[in-house]
Design an enzyme around this catalytic site. Sequence first.
Site, short mmCIF file in Angstrom:
data_model
loop_
_atom_site.label_atom_id
_atom_site.label_comp_id
_atom_site.label_asym_id
_atom_site.label_seq_id
_atom_site.Cartn_x
_atom_site.Cartn_y
_atom_site.Cartn_z
N CYS A 161 3.65 0.07 3.40
CA CYS A 161 3.97 -1.10 2.90
C CYS A 161 4.26 -2.11 3.61
O CYS A 161 5.34 -2.24 4.01
CB CYS A 161 4.30 -1.08 1.36
SG CYS A 161 4.61 -2.08 0.71
N CYS A 186 8.16 2.07 0.62
CA CYS A 186 7.07 2.97 1.33
C CYS A 186 6.46 2.74 2.66
O CYS A 186 6.84 1.72 3.04
CB CYS A 186 6.30 2.84 0.63
SG CYS A 186 6.39 2.75 -1.38
N CYS A 205 -2.27 -10.08 -10.30
CA CYS A 205 -1.85 -9.07 -9.89
C CYS A 205 -0.13 -9.51 -9.54
O CYS A 205 -0.15 -10.75 -8.34
CB CYS A 205 -2.32 -8.18 -8.03
SG CYS A 205 -1.12 -6.79 -7.74
N GLU A 261 4.24 -13.73 -2.97
CA GLU A 261 2.71 -13.68 -3.24
C GLU A 261 1.96 -12.48 -4.40
O GLU A 261 2.72 -11.67 -4.75
CB GLU A 261 2.13 -13.67 -1.59
CG GLU A 261 2.27 -13.74 -0.23
CD GLU A 261 1.37 -13.21 0.30
OE1 GLU A 261 1.40 -13.83 1.85
OE2 GLU A 261 1.17 -12.22 0.80
N CYS A 269 -4.10 -4.17 -1.15
CA CYS A 269 -3.16 -2.98 -1.66
C CYS A 269 -1.98 -2.76 -0.27
O CYS A 269 -2.51 -2.35 0.41
CB CYS A 269 -3.12 -2.17 -2.36
SG CYS A 269 -3.30 -1.58 -3.88
N CYS A 302 10.59 -5.73 -1.48
CA CYS A 302 10.53 -4.66 -1.77
C CYS A 302 12.34 -3.46 -1.56
O CYS A 302 11.70 -3.31 -0.99
CB CYS A 302 9.64 -3.85 -2.17
SG CYS A 302 9.40 -2.53 -3.74
S1 SF4 Z 1 4.61 -0.19 -2.28
FE1 SF4 Z 1 5.23 -1.59 -1.23
S2 SF4 Z 1 5.87 -2.74 -2.91
FE2 SF4 Z 1 5.04 -1.06 -4.13
S3 SF4 Z 1 7.23 0.70 -3.89
FE3 SF4 Z 1 6.21 0.72 -2.10
S4 SF4 Z 1 7.10 -0.30 -0.60
FE4 SF4 Z 1 8.08 -1.39 -2.86
#
Ligand code: SF4
Length: 338
Positions: A114, A111, A100, A86, A331, A107
Amino acid sequence: MEPSRILEFIASHKLPNYRAAQFNKAFYQEYLTSFDECTTWSKELRALLKQDIIFSTLTVVTEQKSKDGQTMKIVFERNVDHKRFETVLMRHEDGRNTVCVSCMIGCPVGCIFCATGKMGFLGNLTATEIVDQVLTIARMLKKENQTITNIVFMGMGEPLLNLSAVEGAIQIFTDPNKMGMSERRITISTSGITDKLQELLKHGYTGRLALSLHAPDQTLREQIMPIAKKYPLSQLLAVFKQFAIQTNKRVSYEYILIDGINDAMTCAEQLATLMDPKLSHINLIPYNPVAGVSYTRSSLASIHAFAAVLEKQHIQHTIRVTMGDDIAAACGQLVGKK
Ligand code: SF4
């Protein structure tokens, strides 16, 4: 479209070099929507071009607009393996149009808060796939006589873990013969991969930098961003500070406010002590809910109390207006689903 392909095309058809400049102008500056619109080239040449070169590495699967019309989320499918990801366009009230961009599918950083991190890592995007996201949106905006004003690497993925592709894309964004954007309008947002950050700076990057900080100390940061274990906060902040001094630009620090996790007044006080008031800007981001994560957004009162502590210490900050959460485009919410 792979930029090297056009040069190969010109060489293989023994065309004069000025054809490259004509093509680049039409493709990267006038945002043509098909090779047929490259009218500085003859019909025969355009037919050959269509035969030899694929116009875009990406296909748009869906476009979704937020209720207020300010945010658009595009689900792309990349041609090579049909994986989806996306990209978001944010249309700010002051006239800025910020894209963005994503640099990965999923990823590897993981995190805790996220949605992209929860997907795991499904692959890096190439420089061309990054550029094609921006060109697709530029073509959409052109229909409304608007242009992209800013690009932020804050979509899916960690830009510093796909550095060569990110740098390759930035080269095309800033090349005066291609998109010709100022590097000042580009922001790389990172979770803090210190060695790669140093590599980026060594290569002479002068755009904007943002650090996803989210905690005022190493222990809490490790809890919500496991990658922090590898990169001590003190070293990371020192590199950011050095960059701010060298470029004379404030660095942005992103701080997602999660209820009961990192929004205590003691966190705000500690955060203020880490910041140089002249070289830092803190973006306070109310947490956006993610399926399967038990975190919730800090209350409005807590957000304002947190901001008041920063204010008292003269630390420049803003409370980010949440955009696109009704279409899961805010976000930390990107997952690449239709
Ligand atoms: S916030 Fe999400 S996209 Fe960004 S580095 Fe952490 S896991 Fe990866």
